[in-house]
Design an enzyme around this catalytic site. Sequence first.
Site, PDB file in Angstrom:
ATOM      1  N   GLU A  14       3.529  -8.820  15.060  1.00 22.74           N
ATOM      2  CA  GLU A  14       2.621  -8.917  16.114  1.00 22.74           C
ATOM      3  C   GLU A  14       2.534 -10.630  16.204  1.00 22.74           C
ATOM      4  O   GLU A  14       2.909 -11.213  17.253  1.00 22.74           O
ATOM      5  CB  GLU A  14       1.518  -8.225  15.821  1.00 22.74           C
ATOM      6  CG  GLU A  14       0.850  -8.037  17.305  1.00 22.74           C
ATOM      7  CD  GLU A  14      -0.587  -7.440  17.115  1.00 22.74           C
ATOM      8  OE1 GLU A  14      -0.905  -6.849  15.870  1.00 22.74           O
ATOM      9  OE2 GLU A  14      -1.169  -7.297  18.026  1.00 22.74           O
ATOM     10  N   ARG A  23       1.157  -1.100   0.045  1.00 24.91           N
ATOM     11  CA  ARG A  23       0.094  -0.214  -0.195  1.00 24.91           C
ATOM     12  C   ARG A  23       0.863   1.220   0.037  1.00 24.91           C
ATOM     13  O   ARG A  23       0.383   2.351  -0.530  1.00 24.91           O
ATOM     14  CB  ARG A  23      -1.035  -0.094   1.284  1.00 24.91           C
ATOM     15  CG  ARG A  23      -2.035  -1.112   1.030  1.00 24.91           C
ATOM     16  CD  ARG A  23      -3.029  -1.125   1.996  1.00 24.91           C
ATOM     17  NE  ARG A  23      -2.498  -2.372   2.975  1.00 24.91           N
ATOM     18  CZ  ARG A  23      -3.054  -2.470   4.214  1.00 24.91           C
ATOM     19  NH1 ARG A  23      -3.428  -1.605   5.029  1.00 24.91           N
ATOM     20  NH2 ARG A  23      -2.267  -3.538   4.692  1.00 24.91           N
TER      21      ARG A  23
HETATM   22  O1  LIG Z   1       3.789  -1.544  11.720  1.00 25.34           O
HETATM   23  P1  LIG Z   1       3.766  -3.017  11.117  1.00 25.34           P
HETATM   24  O2  LIG Z   1       3.246  -3.951  12.217  1.00 25.34           O
HETATM   25  O3  LIG Z   1       4.894  -3.638  10.357  1.00 25.34           O
HETATM   26  O4  LIG Z   1       2.524  -3.038  10.101  1.00 25.34           O
HETATM   27  C1  LIG Z   1       2.301  -2.141   9.177  1.00 25.34           C
HETATM   28  C2  LIG Z   1       2.366  -2.628   7.540  1.00 25.34           C
HETATM   29  O5  LIG Z   1       1.270  -3.499   7.554  1.00 25.34           O
HETATM   30  C3  LIG Z   1       0.482  -3.476   6.437  1.00 25.34           C
HETATM   31  O6  LIG Z   1       1.129  -3.808   5.478  1.00 25.34           O
HETATM   32  P2  LIG Z   1       0.947  -5.600   5.093  1.00 25.34           P
HETATM   33  O7  LIG Z   1       2.061  -6.281   5.453  1.00 25.34           O
HETATM   34  O8  LIG Z   1      -0.655  -5.880   5.350  1.00 25.34           O
HETATM   35  O9  LIG Z   1       1.059  -5.360   3.434  1.00 25.34           O
HETATM   36  P3  LIG Z   1       0.256  -5.065   2.400  1.00 25.34           P
HETATM   37  O10 LIG Z   1       0.377  -3.647   2.148  1.00 25.34           O
HETATM   38  O11 LIG Z   1       0.684  -5.769   1.059  1.00 25.34           O
HETATM   39  O12 LIG Z   1      -1.398  -5.380   2.521  1.00 25.34           O
HETATM   40  C4  LIG Z   1       0.722  -1.903   6.210  1.00 25.34           C
HETATM   41  O13 LIG Z   1       0.535  -1.323   4.785  1.00 25.34           O
HETATM   42  C5  LIG Z   1       2.240  -1.838   6.714  1.00 25.34           C
HETATM   43  O14 LIG Z   1       3.124  -1.981   5.688  1.00 25.34           O
HETATM   44  N1  LIG Z   2      -5.206  -2.615  11.712  1.00 22.74           N
HETATM   45  C1  LIG Z   2      -4.610  -2.361  10.498  1.00 22.74           C
HETATM   46  N2  LIG Z   2      -5.312  -2.144   9.277  1.00 22.74           N
HETATM   47  C2  LIG Z   2      -4.466  -1.804   8.235  1.00 22.74           C
HETATM   48  N3  LIG Z   2      -3.298  -2.432   7.988  1.00 22.74           N
HETATM   49  C3  LIG Z   2      -2.584  -2.631   8.951  1.00 22.74           C
HETATM   50  N4  LIG Z   2      -1.555  -3.176   9.083  1.00 22.74           N
HETATM   51  C4  LIG Z   2      -1.066  -3.593  10.443  1.00 22.74           C
HETATM   52  N5  LIG Z   2      -2.264  -3.379  11.255  1.00 22.74           N
HETATM   53  C5  LIG Z   2      -3.159  -2.713  10.199  1.00 22.74           C
END
Ligand SMILES: O=P(O)(O)OC[C@H]1O[C@H](OP(=O)(O)OP(=O)(O)O)[C@H](O)[C@@H]1O
Ligand SMILES: Nc1ncnc2[nH]cnc12
Length: 181
Positions: free
Chosen positions: A106, A69
């Site tokens: 987490e 994202r």
């Molecule tokens: O602070 P953190 O605990 O590391 O979490 C935050 C990350 O989690 C989500 O990505 P995700 O891994 O879900 O990937 P995506 O964007 O491909 O859905 C979000 O877009 C951040 O990159």
């Molecule tokens: N609660 C949440 N919503 C969207 N993105 C996330 N990445 C980690 N935690 C999330």
Amino acid sequence: MSSQSVFPSDAVSLVESHLREVPDFPAPGVLFRDITPLIADPQAFKVLIETIAERYRGQVDAVAGLESRGFILGAPLAIEMGVGMLTVRKGGRLPGPVVGVDYDLEYGSARMELQPFTVADGQRVLVIDDVLATGGTANAAFELIERAGGVPTRLCVLIELRELGGRERLAGREVDAVLTY
Ligand SMILES: O=P(O)(O)OC[C@H]1O[C@H](OP(=O)(O)OP(=O)(O)O)[C@H](O)[C@@H]1O
Ligand SMILES: Nc1ncnc2[nH]cnc12
């Protein structure tokens, strides 16, 4: 939501009014903050990118988006600021050479990678993502940019989930959030 955003209140309202909150996604107990309504609204998306660019214009030499994202936000932001775009990707997706870092989430673990040849020595890099949760992903990105010879100046996120402790995990780093929960 708490106040004290470094961004104008219009930008805060814009993000807040375009967010979907989805309970129990992708796992039970998680309240997922979904930015898809925001990026599907052409006017809101444009104003948001312009607002973020305004804050950092002239202060950074590149934007690093965090897969996936962060890519959606990073690419238009880089163009708006007239700088290049770096991609910090999940393990195994970039052709080498790469630098990589494994880190704990987490639940479970993950790996992020970066191609060091995309980073110029001393380049000032703005790290961008949609959500700061535990801070593991952003922390990995800071480390990778430094190992590649860049200077990660700060993290900018649309949404910070305060209780998950990302800011503490990133102690000593600059973090700007549009909206904080
Ligand atoms: O602070 P953190 O605990 O590391 O979490 C935050 C990350 O989690 C989500 O990505 P995700 O891994 O879900 O990937 P995506 O964007 O491909 O859905 C979000 O877009 C951040 O990159
Ligand atoms: N609660 C949440 N919503 C969207 N993105 C996330 N990445 C980690 N935690 C999330």
